[in-house]
Scaffold this motif. Structure first.
Motif, PDB file in Angstrom:
ATOM      1  N   LEU A  12       0.858  -1.182   0.000  1.00 18.37           N
ATOM      2  CA  LEU A  12       0.000   0.000   0.000  1.00 18.37           C
ATOM      3  C   LEU A  12       0.895   1.233   0.000  1.00 18.37           C
ATOM      4  O   LEU A  12       1.345   1.660   1.068  1.00 18.37           O
ATOM      5  CB  LEU A  12      -0.915   0.015   1.231  1.00 18.37           C
ATOM      6  CG  LEU A  12      -1.940  -1.105   1.365  1.00 18.37           C
ATOM      7  CD1 LEU A  12      -2.696  -0.957   2.678  1.00 18.37           C
ATOM      8  CD2 LEU A  12      -2.916  -1.083   0.199  1.00 18.37           C
ATOM      9  N   PRO A  13       1.210   1.802  -1.165  1.00 15.81           N
ATOM     10  CA  PRO A  13       1.991   3.044  -1.173  1.00 15.81           C
ATOM     11  C   PRO A  13       1.247   4.144  -0.438  1.00 15.81           C
ATOM     12  O   PRO A  13       0.017   4.250  -0.506  1.00 15.81           O
ATOM     13  CB  PRO A  13       2.116   3.365  -2.668  1.00 15.81           C
ATOM     14  CG  PRO A  13       1.898   2.063  -3.370  1.00 15.81           C
ATOM     15  CD  PRO A  13       0.906   1.325  -2.526  1.00 15.81           C
ATOM     16  N   THR A  14       1.983   4.971   0.297  1.00 16.14           N
ATOM     17  CA  THR A  14       1.361   6.042   1.059  1.00 16.14           C
ATOM     18  C   THR A  14       1.675   7.383   0.431  1.00 16.14           C
ATOM     19  O   THR A  14       2.739   7.590  -0.145  1.00 16.14           O
ATOM     20  CB  THR A  14       1.853   6.046   2.519  1.00 16.14           C
ATOM     21  OG1 THR A  14       3.280   6.217   2.533  1.00 16.14           O
ATOM     22  CG2 THR A  14       1.503   4.744   3.205  1.00 16.14           C
ATOM     23  N   LEU A  27      -9.323   1.611   4.773  1.00 17.21           N
ATOM     24  CA  LEU A  27      -8.007   1.025   5.010  1.00 17.21           C
ATOM     25  C   LEU A  27      -8.042   0.006   6.140  1.00 17.21           C
ATOM     26  O   LEU A  27      -7.402  -1.046   6.062  1.00 17.21           O
ATOM     27  CB  LEU A  27      -6.995   2.128   5.319  1.00 17.21           C
ATOM     28  CG  LEU A  27      -6.662   3.054   4.144  1.00 17.21           C
ATOM     29  CD1 LEU A  27      -5.765   4.187   4.606  1.00 17.21           C
ATOM     30  CD2 LEU A  27      -5.997   2.271   3.012  1.00 17.21           C
ATOM     31  N   GLU A  62      -7.073  -3.864   5.410  1.00 18.09           N
ATOM     32  CA  GLU A  62      -5.920  -4.478   6.059  1.00 18.09           C
ATOM     33  C   GLU A  62      -6.323  -5.675   6.916  1.00 18.09           C
ATOM     34  O   GLU A  62      -5.676  -6.731   6.866  1.00 18.09           O
ATOM     35  CB  GLU A  62      -5.180  -3.440   6.911  1.00 18.09           C
ATOM     36  CG  GLU A  62      -4.451  -2.400   6.079  1.00 18.09           C
ATOM     37  CD  GLU A  62      -3.555  -1.517   6.919  1.00 18.09           C
ATOM     38  OE1 GLU A  62      -3.056  -2.002   7.958  1.00 18.09           O
ATOM     39  OE2 GLU A  62      -3.343  -0.361   6.545  1.00 18.09           O
ATOM     40  N   VAL A  96       0.486  -7.146   4.848  1.00 17.71           N
ATOM     41  CA  VAL A  96       0.200  -5.810   4.335  1.00 17.71           C
ATOM     42  C   VAL A  96       1.351  -4.883   4.720  1.00 17.71           C
ATOM     43  O   VAL A  96       1.699  -4.770   5.902  1.00 17.71           O
ATOM     44  CB  VAL A  96      -1.131  -5.274   4.889  1.00 17.71           C
ATOM     45  CG1 VAL A  96      -1.417  -3.880   4.341  1.00 17.71           C
ATOM     46  CG2 VAL A  96      -2.260  -6.233   4.532  1.00 17.71           C
ATOM     47  N   GLN A 113       2.936  -0.954   4.187  1.00 19.06           N
ATOM     48  CA  GLN A 113       2.795   0.412   3.696  1.00 19.06           C
ATOM     49  C   GLN A 113       4.167   0.935   3.278  1.00 19.06           C
ATOM     50  O   GLN A 113       5.157   0.722   3.987  1.00 19.06           O
ATOM     51  CB  GLN A 113       2.177   1.314   4.755  1.00 19.06           C
ATOM     52  CG  GLN A 113       0.739   0.959   5.064  1.00 19.06           C
ATOM     53  CD  GLN A 113       0.025   2.011   5.885  1.00 19.06           C
ATOM     54  OE1 GLN A 113       0.613   2.986   6.324  1.00 19.06           O
ATOM     55  NE2 GLN A 113      -1.262   1.826   6.082  1.00 19.06           N
ATOM     56  N   TYR A 114       4.200   1.606   2.130  1.00 20.10           N
ATOM     57  CA  TYR A 114       5.469   2.048   1.547  1.00 20.10           C
ATOM     58  C   TYR A 114       5.428   3.561   1.361  1.00 20.10           C
ATOM     59  O   TYR A 114       4.576   4.084   0.647  1.00 20.10           O
ATOM     60  CB  TYR A 114       5.680   1.359   0.192  1.00 20.10           C
ATOM     61  CG  TYR A 114       7.070   1.504  -0.385  1.00 20.10           C
ATOM     62  CD1 TYR A 114       7.926   0.415  -0.447  1.00 20.10           C
ATOM     63  CD2 TYR A 114       7.533   2.726  -0.870  1.00 20.10           C
ATOM     64  CE1 TYR A 114       9.200   0.525  -0.973  1.00 20.10           C
ATOM     65  CE2 TYR A 114       8.802   2.858  -1.388  1.00 20.10           C
ATOM     66  CZ  TYR A 114       9.633   1.763  -1.440  1.00 20.10           C
ATOM     67  OH  TYR A 114      10.906   1.889  -1.957  1.00 20.10           O
ATOM     68  N   TRP A 145       8.638  -0.195  -5.802  1.00 21.37           N
ATOM     69  CA  TRP A 145       7.650  -1.181  -5.349  1.00 21.37           C
ATOM     70  C   TRP A 145       7.961  -2.553  -5.938  1.00 21.37           C
ATOM     71  O   TRP A 145       7.857  -3.570  -5.256  1.00 21.37           O
ATOM     72  CB  TRP A 145       6.241  -0.771  -5.755  1.00 21.37           C
ATOM     73  CG  TRP A 145       5.841   0.606  -5.327  1.00 21.37           C
ATOM     74  CD1 TRP A 145       6.318   1.313  -4.256  1.00 21.37           C
ATOM     75  CD2 TRP A 145       4.894   1.461  -5.967  1.00 21.37           C
ATOM     76  NE1 TRP A 145       5.732   2.543  -4.198  1.00 21.37           N
ATOM     77  CE2 TRP A 145       4.847   2.671  -5.233  1.00 21.37           C
ATOM     78  CE3 TRP A 145       4.075   1.337  -7.082  1.00 21.37           C
ATOM     79  CZ2 TRP A 145       4.015   3.736  -5.588  1.00 21.37           C
ATOM     80  CZ3 TRP A 145       3.237   2.382  -7.443  1.00 21.37           C
ATOM     81  CH2 TRP A 145       3.213   3.573  -6.695  1.00 21.37           C
TER      82      TRP A 145
END
Length: 339
Positions: A78-80, A93, A97, A107, A109-110, A124
């Motif tokens: 999940l890119p932030t 979200l 998740e 899961v 977050q990036y 990614w």
């Protein structure tokens, strides 16, 4: 020279062989139990014995090794970026998740701020995720989607106002929010409507479509005036100070936070709400209901035929299909005192 204190030795890293010896089972059984492999029947006492042994030794499976054996990972990335802070998105979200964890996905977050679209997609792809879910505030190009698919991502999914070629699309059509707010104001006889456009660049993918929806709803029956506004008291006071020169009788703010900020500035400038100017926000925050006058707002809800995590899992298990599109957003106006 500074002498660092000697660190205690941690000892060897426990392996699945250690777990197997302590539990009195084979390494294959350890793998089946700890990787939640439902295809092999293992008794409940054996499963408990394996998990107890793993807990005693402090053993956890190696995600990278598991991915190599399986030929793919169980990671959903999940890119932030700058994401709306309203309750709908938090709920989305949280449910996504928890649902993915239930289905044995990891899961992650990036943080993608500072990367352009192609750099982000390559970053990614290096993690070899099974799926990537890209919010609308994070750029993704068709070329980036292709890079991800070639790296082994089985599902590339966008979440936002617009689809991207080569990716599945979960559409939250923000035009519905602007259209809903303006229809509400039109029903109350307002014909000169300002639309607050937040200055924060991360909100632009949402603000632009909401303005477009407002214009569609007005469709020649009302004047729509975009109003750029920074999210601070000085900017709101400046807008309120020249409000009467704008000749507006209503305003749709991008969200409840901007609506509350502007409504207080209008009141401080002696402009009566709703008598002189009606105000409508979006998100339907609890705090907005505690204001005086209570804030009218647009409530947004998800409209899905199946849990989102199940949808992601299906796309991962059946890759190679034509990109799917799912419209998720419902919107309705909640009338309160401010309009």
């Amino acid at each position: 020279m500074i002498q660092l204190p000697e660190q205690p030795a941690e000892g060897p890293v426990p392996t699945s062989a250690d777990v197997a010896r302590l539990a009195g089972v084979s390494r294959a059984t350890v793998s089946y139990v700890l990787n939640n492999n439902a295809a092999v029947r293992i008794s409940d006492p054996t499963r408990r014995r394996v998990r107890d042994a793993a807990a005693e030794l402090g053993y956890v499976p190696h995600a990278a090794a598991r991915s190599l054996r399986a030929g793919h990972s169980r990671m959903v990335l999940l890119p932030t970026g700058s994401f709306p802070s309203g309750p709908l998105h938090h709920r989305f979200l949280r449910e996504l998740e928890s649902g993915l964890r239930r289905l044995d996905y990891t899961v992650v977050q990036y943080g993608s701020l500072g990367l352009d679209a192609d750099e982000a997609a390559r970053a990614w792809a290096e993690l070899r995720p099974a799926a990537v879910i890209v919010p609308g505030s994070v750029p993704l190009t068709p070329q980036g989607a292709a890079v991800l698919r070639r790296s082994g991502a089985k599902a590339v999914i966008t979440l936002g106002p617009q689809p991207v070629a080569g990716a599945h699309a979960l559409i939250m059509d923000q035009r519905r929010v602007g259209s809903c707010a303006v229809r509400h104001l039109l029903e109350r006889g307002r014909r000169r409507i300002g639309v607050v456009m937040p200055a924060e660049p991360g909100l632009a993918p949402f603000a632009g479509p909401r303005l477009a929806g407002a214009r569609q709803a007005a469709a020649g029956t009302a004047r729509i005036e975009p109003l750029p506004l920074r999210n601070d008291e000085e900017a709101a006071a400046g807008l309120a100070a020249r409000w009467r020169t704008l000749g507006l009788d209503a305003v749709f703010a991008h969200d409840d936070l901007h609506a509350m900020l502007l409504m207080r500035a209008l009141q401080d400038a002696g402009i009566e709400v709703p008598g002189e100017t009606a105000v409508v926000g979006a998100d339907d925050l609890m705090l907005a209901r505690l204001l005086r006058p209570r804030l009218s707002s647009v409530r947004m809800e998800l409209d899905t035929e199946q849990p989102l995590a199940d949808l992601v899992d299906r796309l991962v298990r059946h890759p190679g299909k034509e990109p799917e599109r799912h419209d998720l957003l419902r919107a309705r106006a909640v009338h309160r005192d401010s309009s």
